[in-house]
Scaffold this motif. Structure first.
Motif, mmCIF file in Angstrom:
data_model
loop_
_atom_site.group_PDB
_atom_site.id
_atom_site.type_symbol
_atom_site.label_atom_id
_atom_site.label_comp_id
_atom_site.label_asym_id
_atom_site.label_seq_id
_atom_site.Cartn_x
_atom_site.Cartn_y
_atom_site.Cartn_z
ATOM 1 N N LEU A 183 -55.471 -31.773 138.391
ATOM 2 C CA LEU A 183 -55.311 -30.354 138.179
ATOM 3 C C LEU A 183 -56.643 -29.595 137.554
ATOM 4 N N LYS A 184 -57.011 -28.540 138.390
ATOM 5 C CA LYS A 184 -58.284 -27.849 137.745
ATOM 6 C C LYS A 184 -58.160 -27.024 136.668
ATOM 7 N N ILE A 185 -58.556 -27.347 135.591
ATOM 8 C CA ILE A 185 -58.072 -26.567 134.367
ATOM 9 C C ILE A 185 -59.212 -26.044 133.450
ATOM 10 N N GLN A 186 -59.307 -24.741 133.363
ATOM 11 C CA GLN A 186 -60.319 -24.053 132.463
ATOM 12 C C GLN A 186 -59.642 -23.848 131.036
ATOM 13 N N THR A 187 -60.510 -24.422 130.125
ATOM 14 C CA THR A 187 -60.070 -24.254 128.527
ATOM 15 C C THR A 187 -60.690 -22.913 128.174
ATOM 16 N N VAL A 188 -59.758 -22.327 127.569
ATOM 17 C CA VAL A 188 -60.013 -20.860 127.145
ATOM 18 C C VAL A 188 -60.028 -20.768 125.609
ATOM 19 N N LEU A 189 -61.391 -20.584 124.876
ATOM 20 C CA LEU A 189 -61.454 -20.500 123.560
ATOM 21 C C LEU A 189 -61.369 -19.052 123.028
ATOM 22 N N SER A 190 -60.829 -18.639 121.842
ATOM 23 C CA SER A 190 -61.088 -17.433 121.286
ATOM 24 C C SER A 190 -62.361 -17.130 120.660
ATOM 25 N N ALA A 191 -62.824 -16.054 120.447
ATOM 26 C CA ALA A 191 -64.004 -15.711 119.584
ATOM 27 C C ALA A 191 -64.162 -16.631 118.289
ATOM 28 N N THR A 192 -63.197 -16.716 117.621
ATOM 29 C CA THR A 192 -63.021 -17.724 116.213
ATOM 30 C C THR A 192 -63.424 -19.188 116.608
ATOM 31 N N GLU A 193 -62.618 -19.536 117.547
ATOM 32 C CA GLU A 193 -62.907 -20.876 118.051
ATOM 33 C C GLU A 193 -64.062 -21.184 118.578
ATOM 34 N N ARG A 194 -64.817 -20.387 119.432
ATOM 35 C CA ARG A 194 -66.170 -20.533 119.809
ATOM 36 C C ARG A 194 -67.099 -20.705 118.458
ATOM 37 N N ARG A 212 -62.008 -34.987 147.378
ATOM 38 C CA ARG A 212 -61.653 -33.448 146.858
ATOM 39 C C ARG A 212 -61.869 -33.573 145.150
ATOM 40 N N GLU A 213 -61.197 -34.677 144.518
ATOM 41 C CA GLU A 213 -61.230 -34.491 143.029
ATOM 42 C C GLU A 213 -62.543 -35.079 142.755
ATOM 43 N N GLN A 214 -63.121 -35.778 143.256
ATOM 44 C CA GLN A 214 -64.737 -36.215 142.857
ATOM 45 C C GLN A 214 -65.509 -35.092 143.092
ATOM 46 N N ALA A 215 -65.296 -34.196 144.116
ATOM 47 C CA ALA A 215 -66.062 -33.095 144.243
ATOM 48 C C ALA A 215 -66.005 -32.204 143.152
ATOM 49 N N VAL A 216 -64.726 -32.124 142.711
ATOM 50 C CA VAL A 216 -64.383 -31.062 141.545
ATOM 51 C C VAL A 216 -65.039 -31.426 140.294
ATOM 52 N N ILE A 217 -65.192 -32.536 139.917
ATOM 53 C CA ILE A 217 -65.909 -33.205 138.766
ATOM 54 C C ILE A 217 -67.411 -32.981 139.002
ATOM 55 N N THR A 218 -68.153 -33.321 140.044
ATOM 56 C CA THR A 218 -69.160 -33.027 140.238
ATOM 57 C C THR A 218 -70.029 -31.851 140.823
ATOM 58 N N GLY A 219 -68.978 -30.798 141.024
ATOM 59 C CA GLY A 219 -69.244 -29.538 141.515
ATOM 60 C C GLY A 219 -68.836 -28.439 140.574
ATOM 61 N N TRP A 220 -67.406 -27.942 140.962
ATOM 62 C CA TRP A 220 -66.722 -26.911 140.135
ATOM 63 C C TRP A 220 -67.117 -27.091 138.469
ATOM 64 N N ALA A 221 -66.662 -28.276 138.052
ATOM 65 C CA ALA A 221 -66.694 -28.522 136.674
ATOM 66 C C ALA A 221 -68.187 -28.444 136.000
ATOM 67 N N MET A 222 -69.162 -28.770 136.840
ATOM 68 C CA MET A 222 -70.547 -28.556 136.224
ATOM 69 C C MET A 222 -70.986 -27.094 136.127
ATOM 70 N N GLU A 223 -70.041 -26.151 136.737
ATOM 71 C CA GLU A 223 -70.355 -24.904 136.757
ATOM 72 C C GLU A 223 -70.477 -24.161 135.588
ATOM 73 N N GLY A 224 -69.532 -24.788 134.639
ATOM 74 C CA GLY A 224 -69.187 -23.947 133.294
ATOM 75 C C GLY A 224 -68.630 -24.950 132.513
ATOM 76 N N GLN A 225 -68.788 -24.486 131.167
ATOM 77 C CA GLN A 225 -68.157 -25.367 129.893
ATOM 78 C C GLN A 225 -66.548 -25.388 129.946
ATOM 79 N N GLY A 226 -65.995 -26.360 129.602
ATOM 80 C CA GLY A 226 -64.563 -26.551 129.197
ATOM 81 C C GLY A 226 -63.751 -26.682 130.532
ATOM 82 N N ARG A 227 -64.458 -26.554 131.813
ATOM 83 C CA ARG A 227 -63.860 -27.059 132.895
ATOM 84 C C ARG A 227 -63.542 -28.550 133.125
ATOM 85 N N ALA A 228 -62.478 -28.830 133.625
ATOM 86 C CA ALA A 228 -62.173 -30.285 133.677
ATOM 87 C C ALA A 228 -61.108 -30.355 134.654
#
Length: 571
Positions: free
Chosen positions: A497-508, A471-487
């Motif tokens: 843990l499936k974590i989505q990094t969130v950036l502000s407009a200034t940080e982006r 399941r952890e391997q599937a997270v890396i090759t599937g869910w994490a590949m669908e958007g930036q900052g997913r790890a």
């Protein structure tokens, strides 16, 4: 979708309105103040019989309502049911008022980096606090991810937000210049080394030790000097190994003796003299009688012949592609009170991978010595981007990285390694070599693994090296590949843990590593009366008249008419 009801099935209770539920859960004016009757002791408890479905059921009270009155058995001084009323409600009723979400188990302390997609709760990062709470055994982190998955954004966001907690950062070699926008946004000028830069870094720089030397006792002087000479000896032998020469123990003894003589350690420890790599090369090329006799050589000629190869290897740092970078006195001062400092090596890429690897090795040794001598009690994040380049220099370079990771807790440092895939560690030496064995063990010295999106092949490598579940391997090759900052954040043997990094407009805007691709061409490249070439249809000879003086075809467009050939414009 409503559930079907049929005879014989218990009809569900009608839902209560939200107003009634809220009043029951918030109005405690009716809290009973009378004590409940004392529970019946276990030996006097009667046998209670209930008749259900024509069968008798025997329930025997095994303990009072407060639990066993002894340590570790859950006893409480006051029964909660005696002080506040108990309510019952269905999950459909209570779900909108109290969602009953389970947290991810990570304490809410440190930098708030994003959110846990499984629980919806905020995700906080503080590696040193995780060590103190015994969640991990060391504060080091390693980041894996394909280009464009958000590695740099995650690392920079962590550094920026940890500044609020007094944690400073040092980028020990920014190979691609990705961290320079952050420093400029904070008003800090990064130190650039390479083509066109006037900055010079002495690999054998004494740093703050020169100013503190007179105030130390003789015992402290000997202790500090022994550590610095050992670090310099490892650095010079590693640089010689990078040139293809394997130093011997005799070479190490000779270099240590030369360094001690040059720095002035034999002059009653009164003052230390600054030295450079050319000074060491001159001592090895033309030793005096005292040097070759002290190192137990039979003659001057024997000394020169034995040290010729290591002398030539160090000479390449003076006259080779790295000449002028690490063989002159340091001509800049770093503000160690700044929240972040960086060494930009992007200007060295034209000199080749080996030049970058040598620069990373020199910077690693220099920055470790400087931060060790600061003695300010602060915790620092040391970012080692593309550290595999440095470890390709040989065994001693791998051992240097291994030593820094092992001493991270004692030196109050958070070592952060940034790589693309696990096979980067396998490329530091031949298969089955000592370099590869030590490099693979580096992952065990990083308790926290940040795994961003990867291809299926690399996902298999990570699963094997880090013992990931399917399941952890599937997270890396599937869910994490669908958007930036997913790890997938995995702390040692705990579930990921499936974590989505969130950036502000200034940080982006600051962390945009694709800014160079979006940049418009300079104004000088385009004429004043024209803009960027556009796709324009070329008239065929049959449908439009030819201009005066000749004919125009699709293969040879008329002058001034832009055309596209295989996606490129030409005139």
């Amino acid at each position: 979708m409503s559930r079907l009801w049929y005879p014989g099935r218990r009809r569900p209770a009608p839902p209560r309105p939200a107003g009634e539920l809220l009043s029951q859960f918030t109005d405690l004016s009716g809290v009973p103040t009378t004590s409940a009757p004392e529970p019946v002791e276990e030996e006097d408890a009667p046998v209670l019989r209930r008749r259900r479905g024509g069968r008798e059921r025997v329930n025997t009270a095994a303990a009072p309502r407060q639990g066993h009155r002894e340590a570790g058995r859950g006893w409480s001084a006051v029964d909660a049911s005696r002080r506040a009323p108990t309510y019952r409600a269905t999950t459909s009723e209570i779900g909108g008022l109290f969602p009953l979400l389970a947290s991810n188990g990570v304490p809410a302390i440190g930098a708030r980096l994003g959110y846990d997609t499984q629980s919806g709760g905020a995700f906080y990062v503080h590696p040193t606090e995780w060590v103190l709470r015994q969640m991990v055994t060391n504060p080091n982190l390693v980041v894996f991810g394909e280009p464009g998955r958000g590695k740099s954004s995650t690392v920079v966001a962590l550094m920026l937000r940890m500044m609020l907690f007094g944690v400073r950062s040092l980028i020990s070699g920014d190979v691609k210049g990705e961290y320079t926008p952050l420093l400029k946004a904070l008003g800090i000028t990064p130190i650039a080394l390479g083509r066109g830069s006037a900055h010079r870094l002495n690999a054998l720089d004494l740093g703050p030790i020169r100013t503190r030397w007179p105030s130390w006792s003789a015992e402290r002087q000997r202790e500090e000097l022994t550590g610095i000479l050992a670090r310099w000896t490892r650095l010079l032998t590693a640089l010689a190994e990078a040139q293809g020469y394997q130093p011997t123990v005799t070479d190490e003894l000779v270099i240590s003796t030369v360094l001690m003589r040059l720095v002035g350690a034999e002059d009653s420890y009164t003052e230390l003299r600054p030295i450079t790599i050319p000074d060491v090369v001159r001592q090895l090329s033309d030793p005096d009688d005292d040097l070759w006799q002290r190192t137990r050589f039979a003659s001057h000629r024997q000394f020169v012949d034995h040290t010729r190869q290591i002398t030539d290897a160090l000479s390449n740092l003076v006259v080779g592609p790295l000449s002028g970078l690490f063989d002159e006195p340091t001509n800049f001062d770093l503000d160690w009170d700044a929240p972040v400092q960086s060494m930009d090596l992007s200007l060295l890429r034209s000199r080749g991978d080996q030049a970058i690897a040598v620069a990373l090795t020199c910077l690693g040794s220099w920055s470790s010595m400087i931060t060790d001598l600061q003695d300010d009690g602060d915790v620092r994040i040391v970012v080692r981007d593309e550290v595999w380049r440095q470890m390709r220099l040989g065994l001693r370079a791998v051992q240097a990285v291994d030593s820094d990771l092992r001493l991270s807790r004692a030196e109050r440092k958070i070592q952060l390694l940034v790589m693309h895939k696990p096979s980067d560690l396998l490329s530091v030496g031949a298969a089955g070599s000592q370099e590869v064995s030590i490099a693979k063990d580096l992952l065990a010295l990083c308790s926290t693994r940040i795994l961003l999106g990867q291809s299926t092949r690399v996902g298999d490598e990570l699963a094997e090296e880090l013992a990931l579940s399917e399941r952890e391997q599937a997270v890396i090759t599937g869910w994490a590949m669908e958007g930036q900052g997913r790890a997938l954040w995995k702390m040692e043997n705990s579930p990921g843990l499936k974590i989505q990094t969130v950036l502000s407009a200034t940080e982006r805007a600051v962390f945009d590593t694709n800014a160079g691709l979006r940049a418009a061409p300079p104004a000088a490249a385009v004429g004043p009366a024209q803009s960027r070439p556009r796709l324009t249809a070329v008239p065929s000879p049959a449908s439009s008249p030819a201009p005066a003086g000749g004919t125009a075809s699709a293969a040879e467009p008329a002058a001034g008419v832009p055309s596209r050939v295989n996606g490129t414009s030409r005139r």
